[in-house]
Design an enzyme around this catalytic site. Sequence first.
Site: not given
Length: 231
Positions: A12, A37
């Site tokens: 985050d 990813k």
Amino acid sequence: MSILVVTGTSTDVGKTVVTAALAAAAREAGLSVAVCKPAQTGVAPGGPGDLAEVTRLSGVTAVVELARYPEPLAPDTAARRSGLPMLRCADVVETVRALDDGHDLVLVEGAGGLLVRLGAEGFTLVDLARALDAPAVVVAAAGLGTLNHTELTIRALSAAGLACAGTVIGSWPDEPGLAERCNLDDLPAVTGVDVVGSVPAGSGRLASASFGAAASTWFDSTWLKSTLTRL
């Protein structure tokens, strides 16, 4: 053709938005871009993951996700708990190299921090970057704690013989406080790596056109030009 790994000092900190910003800036410069990813966690099958956000913000549609696990955990832990197959480093390397054959730039976004276990045999983004011979951009927080976290991450890269292409602040506040302002000056001093960009807080909420138009301005222009012209 070139590969750039995007890692972070923690979860985050803005890796996905920074990845999208780099992709958008490269597209604006006329380059073909792909984004990988390797492992997505915390998203149910069929739900929009980080790559959906990269596509929405940057317009890049050549995106590849290799493994997905529903629980918001480190990928190897999430794989064990779900009973789904673990990701293998060799498979990621093969996929990224195939993307590299057909694109000017391939961005590889990690999960969490640099040493998070991604799959089989406990491989990490360090192992993947080494296998790909790719430099890394480190996405860092702006506030208290970032000096330690960023230096640890960059030291780990250096110890592994990997190049750090620069540090990017993943979410720069509209009204930075004393800690943020000092950190911007102190990060290069303690890490030996330049801060090459700062993405304004809330940029991930922008419409695609606005994001794409602004993305290149969030990076040091000399660094961005040098990075993209080396491709």
